[in-house]
Motif scaffolding. Structure first.
Motif, mmCIF file in Angstrom:
data_model
loop_
_atom_site.group_PDB
_atom_site.id
_atom_site.type_symbol
_atom_site.label_atom_id
_atom_site.label_comp_id
_atom_site.label_asym_id
_atom_site.label_seq_id
_atom_site.Cartn_x
_atom_site.Cartn_y
_atom_site.Cartn_z
ATOM 1 N N GLU A 113 -22.726 21.942 52.274
ATOM 2 C CA GLU A 113 -23.530 21.856 53.597
ATOM 3 C C GLU A 113 -24.458 21.909 53.243
ATOM 4 N N GLU A 114 -25.794 20.963 53.806
ATOM 5 C CA GLU A 114 -26.890 21.358 54.449
ATOM 6 C C GLU A 114 -27.661 23.092 53.742
ATOM 7 N N VAL A 115 -28.752 23.194 53.403
ATOM 8 C CA VAL A 115 -29.352 24.504 54.216
ATOM 9 C C VAL A 115 -30.789 24.559 53.759
ATOM 10 N N GLN A 116 -30.968 25.046 54.453
ATOM 11 C CA GLN A 116 -32.253 25.075 54.428
ATOM 12 C C GLN A 116 -33.312 26.049 54.153
ATOM 13 N N ALA A 117 -35.094 25.564 53.988
ATOM 14 C CA ALA A 117 -35.569 26.979 53.390
ATOM 15 C C ALA A 117 -36.847 26.421 53.523
ATOM 16 N N TRP A 118 -37.532 27.354 53.950
ATOM 17 C CA TRP A 118 -38.859 27.559 53.819
ATOM 18 C C TRP A 118 -39.681 27.557 52.224
ATOM 19 N N LEU A 119 -40.256 26.206 51.634
ATOM 20 C CA LEU A 119 -40.805 26.485 50.553
ATOM 21 C C LEU A 119 -42.553 25.826 50.902
ATOM 22 N N VAL A 120 -43.529 27.220 50.728
ATOM 23 C CA VAL A 120 -44.760 27.924 50.557
ATOM 24 C C VAL A 120 -45.354 26.901 49.612
ATOM 25 N N ARG A 121 -46.572 26.387 48.870
ATOM 26 C CA ARG A 121 -47.243 26.268 47.967
ATOM 27 C C ARG A 121 -47.840 26.984 47.679
ATOM 28 N N PRO A 122 -48.437 27.594 46.696
ATOM 29 C CA PRO A 122 -49.235 28.745 46.315
ATOM 30 C C PRO A 122 -50.849 28.350 46.843
ATOM 31 N N ALA A 123 -50.996 29.183 47.003
ATOM 32 C CA ALA A 123 -52.666 29.480 48.038
ATOM 33 C C ALA A 123 -53.615 28.169 46.776
ATOM 34 N N GLY A 124 -54.371 27.804 47.130
ATOM 35 C CA GLY A 124 -55.073 26.215 47.285
ATOM 36 C C GLY A 124 -54.935 25.117 46.070
ATOM 37 N N PHE A 125 -52.861 25.466 46.597
ATOM 38 C CA PHE A 125 -52.735 23.791 45.417
ATOM 39 C C PHE A 125 -52.805 22.824 46.248
ATOM 40 N N THR A 126 -53.628 22.056 46.631
ATOM 41 C CA THR A 126 -53.355 20.947 47.211
ATOM 42 C C THR A 126 -52.797 20.034 47.537
ATOM 43 N N GLU A 127 -52.657 18.574 47.710
ATOM 44 C CA GLU A 127 -51.620 17.774 47.905
ATOM 45 C C GLU A 127 -52.195 16.535 46.580
ATOM 46 N N GLU A 128 -53.384 16.912 46.247
ATOM 47 C CA GLU A 128 -53.787 16.347 45.212
ATOM 48 C C GLU A 128 -53.396 16.709 43.897
ATOM 49 N N ASP A 129 -53.371 17.746 43.684
ATOM 50 C CA ASP A 129 -53.201 18.793 42.826
ATOM 51 C C ASP A 129 -51.504 18.492 42.211
ATOM 52 N N GLU A 130 -50.766 18.463 43.557
ATOM 53 C CA GLU A 130 -49.116 18.337 42.902
ATOM 54 C C GLU A 130 -49.063 17.433 42.610
ATOM 55 N N ALA A 131 -49.563 16.840 43.208
ATOM 56 C CA ALA A 131 -49.400 14.568 42.638
ATOM 57 C C ALA A 131 -50.009 14.683 41.245
ATOM 58 N N ALA A 132 -50.680 15.422 40.618
ATOM 59 C CA ALA A 132 -50.938 15.342 39.510
ATOM 60 C C ALA A 132 -50.268 16.154 38.971
ATOM 61 N N ALA A 133 -49.503 17.218 39.459
ATOM 62 C CA ALA A 133 -48.698 17.798 38.340
ATOM 63 C C ALA A 133 -47.060 17.118 38.309
ATOM 64 N N ALA A 134 -46.725 16.231 39.265
ATOM 65 C CA ALA A 134 -46.149 15.714 38.997
ATOM 66 C C ALA A 134 -45.692 14.665 37.887
ATOM 67 N N ALA A 135 -47.020 14.203 38.352
ATOM 68 C CA ALA A 135 -47.075 13.217 36.429
ATOM 69 C C ALA A 135 -47.300 14.169 35.289
ATOM 70 N N GLY A 136 -47.240 15.307 35.126
ATOM 71 C CA GLY A 136 -47.435 16.040 34.397
ATOM 72 C C GLY A 136 -49.000 16.035 33.867
ATOM 73 N N ASN A 137 -49.217 16.699 34.798
ATOM 74 C CA ASN A 137 -51.051 16.934 34.224
ATOM 75 C C ASN A 137 -51.539 17.947 34.860
ATOM 76 N N GLY A 138 -50.674 19.226 35.304
ATOM 77 C CA GLY A 138 -51.267 19.918 36.071
ATOM 78 C C GLY A 138 -50.469 21.224 35.483
ATOM 79 N N LYS A 139 -51.203 22.413 36.436
ATOM 80 C CA LYS A 139 -50.060 23.949 35.436
ATOM 81 C C LYS A 139 -48.691 23.999 36.751
ATOM 82 N N LYS A 140 -48.569 24.785 36.279
ATOM 83 C CA LYS A 140 -46.629 25.329 36.076
ATOM 84 C C LYS A 140 -47.051 26.951 37.166
ATOM 85 N N PHE A 141 -46.560 26.908 38.185
ATOM 86 C CA PHE A 141 -46.589 27.843 39.622
ATOM 87 C C PHE A 141 -45.761 28.736 38.774
#
Length: 799
Positions: A535-563
């Motif tokens: 069954e589907e479970v809902q959760a809240w996912l909150v990004r680290p403060a200051g982690f922008t959408e641009e940062d996330e895109a870079a991290a998804a491509a393997g070019n960013g830091k891990k949290f």
């Protein structure tokens, strides 16, 4: 069960286990020397200093001080003509270490037409009073006079006679600072209401002694006199304080029970020739006439447990008097009196019909479940209340019933568990009596809803994009005054359309707008994954403060830091991690500290349908398995999360989950755990808790029953202590000494098990706290200790 101001002695005590070579220094206590094993007394960082100024660029961390320093907008009351609203605001003073309790007045007519700039400048607001101007005394619970020209409130400011205690004060709505004493009592009072009808008075609650036989003519005065003797100021008792119990329960939430029970008292109020309100002479009338039952009921009861109609009738929710099964049932009834008693007291415990006869007519004798929140229609002809069907389940589906006072017919407007897949948790009538308005947990948000009071039918959701609370109607019943909060904003007052399709909600107060704008917050989103049973479970996912959408895109491509990832699992278990601003478990606190935050609403959570909520009863490990599934799903979906730096945190049932995970989670999944007021052993919890009905419902009966003795019983199968030898994860244990729901021995047992096995661990012991950490000095130590602990075990790894 597991979810739901102090003296100097309530300061925290921190026991530090320091034999681990990776032990970090406490940010909130003197640095422990190597091998330092004695307890320390931590203080918050920057003692006495206020949080940073809100002005400036965004990016100030939401640390413990900044969280505590947010303005807390509280309850509000709309004037009879709908033109004004009085409301509470609390501002914490870091030097005095107390709240400045304030009452404010809002001109709703001006607010509706004001520009956003004028609203932010508070041009529609007037401060009526402040506790800081009267020795840092209290000021709360505003209630309007029938004429709409005065506001009554509760305050413990000095009256000139006797020690300070909470009394009823009154102030002209147009004269700030003009408050005067309206009614004083031998005891402190609370839960003020001022019904507008033929009764002609106000109601307060006080704890008074109730015993068999005729009660005293002045219950409050008699109680005050008896308390003075027991206080033994002259030493005549020589320290005698023995108490003899003959039945359960013996404790409630955070107090030992005594011979007192809360009762509502009616105080007649009249208007003089000068237009001023005065409390009439004579003693306050005990509406329950000495009957041994409590109204308000339970640790979290309030003025919503009674109602007075415009025609003078009285309704209240109460347990059957001195019920033998009180400790293991939730049963409460709705009682109806045709009028406020005249002060004549009968036999409180005997006579034909006995105490129950004095309570009036029982409207719910056929229902063994929990009937509560009575509220009369504006014309006084109908009475509505919330109802559940089962007698020993605090999280049963909730419905609505209505009683017609003229025909004496009671009908079900919303059948619990069948007519709607969610549960109302508040109730009020629209001004014209055509609708009932309420809030309900819908997908982890407190949605504002309504239903036709005559026909019933489908529930209409008025607002479900945040968490709301209703205060009243205004603007010719076209608008609703509400409180609104979310994961990105503390509570503020809003104007909301009373019907679907109206103008969008409008923010009316901005006590925290500048502070929030200057605070580093993370971006929240709903995250869903496959949990138990597919069954589907809902959760809240909150990004680290200051982690922008641009940062996330870079991290998804393997070019960013891990949290690192902080996983917060709520208590209850029948509760939820909601879209709200929490002052004890605020997701943004962890996001601002550099963590991504995952808050799963596992099976058993409210707001996702009754079947989903029921799925945890008798299967307590499902919360933990859903948490594990959520961590795996989040790590798979987001490459910027560091799988080696995951910390798990929870309180109450969430504390149980921390202990359960220590013995069941995949090795190495969690680098650290935090267990606040959690369960170590289910069987020992049963025998010590003050909420037996919950344990017996969740685990299929008492712990001594035949089924419970079987090896595969739920008490044996799901207890964290069964896997204690497999505990390896560093754990911070926190427990309050006045927690009588999950007693402190559960926390001590957890700490002992960790220490004796050499598992890195600390115990934050809170002598003055209950199941929650409420004293704000302790709260800051709590937050700083938790942050230090999870950072210590999730350090940035060298490449």
């Amino acid at each position: 069960m597991f979810s739901r101001s102090a003296s100097v002695f309530s300061a925290a005590v921190l026991f530090i286990f320091a034999t681990s070579s990776s032990m970090a220094l406490s940010s909130s206590s003197p640095p422990p020397r190597p091998g330092w094993l004695l307890p320390t007394r931590p203080e918050p960082r920057h003692v006495g200093a206020p949080p940073p100024d809100a002005a400036g660029t965004a990016g100030v961390p939401l640390d413990a001080r900044r969280l505590v320093g947010m303005s807390r907008v509280g309850s509000a009351a709309v004037s009879p003509d709908g033109s004004l609203a009085a409301f509470e605001v609390r501002e914490y003073n870091f030097e005095v270490k107390k709240f400045d309790e304030q009452l404010w007045l809002m001109d709703l007519r001006v607010a509706e037409k004001a520009s956003p700039e004028d609203l932010r400048a508070k041009k529609h607001l007037t401060q009526l009073t402040a506790g800081s101007a009267h020795g840092w005394t209290s000021a709360n619970t505003p209630a309007w006079s029938p004429c709409g020209r005065f506001v009554a409130f509760l305050s413990d400011r000095p009256t000139g006679t006797g020690p300070p205690k909470s009394c009823v004060w009154i102030t002209p709505a147009t004269v700030p600072g003009g408050a005067r004493l309206l009614a004083a009592f031998p005891l402190p009072v609370g839960d003020l209401t001022w019904p507008h009808g033929t009764a002609g008075g106000l109601v307060v609650a006080a704890s008074v002694y109730v015993e068999p036989g005729a009660p005293p003519a002045d219950p409050m005065g008699d109680t005050a006199a008896r308390d003075a003797v027991l206080a033994d100021a002259d030493g005549k008792l020589g320290g005698l304080d023995a108490v003899l119990f003959r039945r359960l329960p013996v404790r409630e939430w955070d107090r030992w029970l005594d011979g007192k029970m809360k009762h509502p008292f009616f105080v007649r109020v009249s208007v003089g020739t000068d237009g001023q309100y005065r409390a009439d002479g004579g003693e306050a009338v005990d509406i329950l006439r000495g009957v041994p039952t409590a109204v308000p009921s339970g640790a979290f009861g309030g003025s919503g447990d009674w109602a007075l109609s415009s025609t003078g009738a009285v309704a209240f929710s109460a347990r059957p008097p001195v019920a033998e099964d009180e400790a293991w049932t939730t049963n409460r009834h709705i009682y109806l009196l045709e009028r406020v008693p005249d002060g004549t007291h009968g036999d409180g415990g005997g006579g034909d019909g006995g105490a129950a006869a004095l309570l009036g007519r029982c409207l719910t004798a056929d229902n063994p479940g929990y009937d509560t929140a009575p509220v009369f229609s504006p014309d006084g002809r109908r009475l509505a209340w919330l109802t559940t069907a089962r007698p020993a389940h605090e999280s049963d589906p909730v419905g609505i019933r209505i009683h017609d006072l003229a025909t004496n017919v009671t009908r079900t407007l919303l059948a619990p568990g069948t007519d709607w897949d969610h549960s109302p948790d508040s109730l009020s009538w629209s001004s014209d009596g055509s609708r009932l308005l309420f809030t309900a947990d819908v997908r982890s948000r407190r949605a504002l809803c309504c239903i036709d009071a005559q026909e019933g039918g489908a529930v209409t959701v008025l607002r479900a994009d945040s968490s709301s609370e209703l205060h009243g109607e205004f603007a010719d019943e076209r608008r609703l005054l509400t409180s609104v909060q979310s994961l990105v904003a503390p509570t503020e007052l809003y104007s909301q359309a009373a019907t679907p399709g109206g103008d969008p909600p409008r923010q009316l107060t901005h006590f925290n707008t500048d502070r929030v704008a200057a605070t580093a917050l993370g971006r929240p989103e709903e995250f869903t994954y496959v949990g138990a049973g597919g069954e589907e479970v809902q959760a809240w996912l909150v990004r680290p403060a200051g982690f922008t959408e641009e940062d996330e895109a870079a991290a998804a491509a393997g070019n960013g830091k891990k949290f690192p990832l902080a996983v917060l699992y709520h208590g209850g278990p029948q509760g939820s991690s909601g879209d709200d601003w929490h002052y004890r478990w605020n997701l943004q606190f962890y996001a601002s500290a550099g963590f991504a935050v995952l808050a799963p609403n596992f099976h058993g959570s409210t707001g996702f349908g009754h079947d989903f909520c029921k799925a945890i009863s008798g299967n307590w490990e499902v919360g933990g398995t859903d948490v594990i599934a959520g961590v795996r799903a989040a790590l798979d979906a987001h490459p910027w999360l560091d799988a080696g730096r995951v910390a798990g945190l929870g309180a109450s049932y969430g504390g149980y989950v921390s202990n359960w995970l220590n013995g069941h989670a995949p090795p190495g999944m969690f680098a650290a755990l935090v267990c606040h007021c959690g369960t170590f052993d289910l069987r020992s919890s049963y025998y010590a808790t003050e909420e037996l009905f919950f344990m017996e419902t969740e685990f299929g009966g008492p712990a001594f029953g035949d089924d419970a003795r079987q090896p595969d019983s739920t008490y044996n199968q799901y207890t964290p202590s069964a896997k204690v030898r497999e505990w390896k994860t560093p754990t911070l244990v926190i427990h309050g000494a006045r927690d009588y729901r999950l007693v402190e021995s559960e926390g001590l047992s957890t700490f002992t098990a960790l220490q004796r096995q050499g598992v890195p661990s600390e115990l934050l012991y809170l002598p003055g706290e209950n199941h929650h950490c409420l004293n704000l000095q302790n709260s800051m130590v709590w937050h700083e200790t938790v942050e230090r602990w999870i950072k210590q075990w999730t350090p940035v790894k060298d490449k």
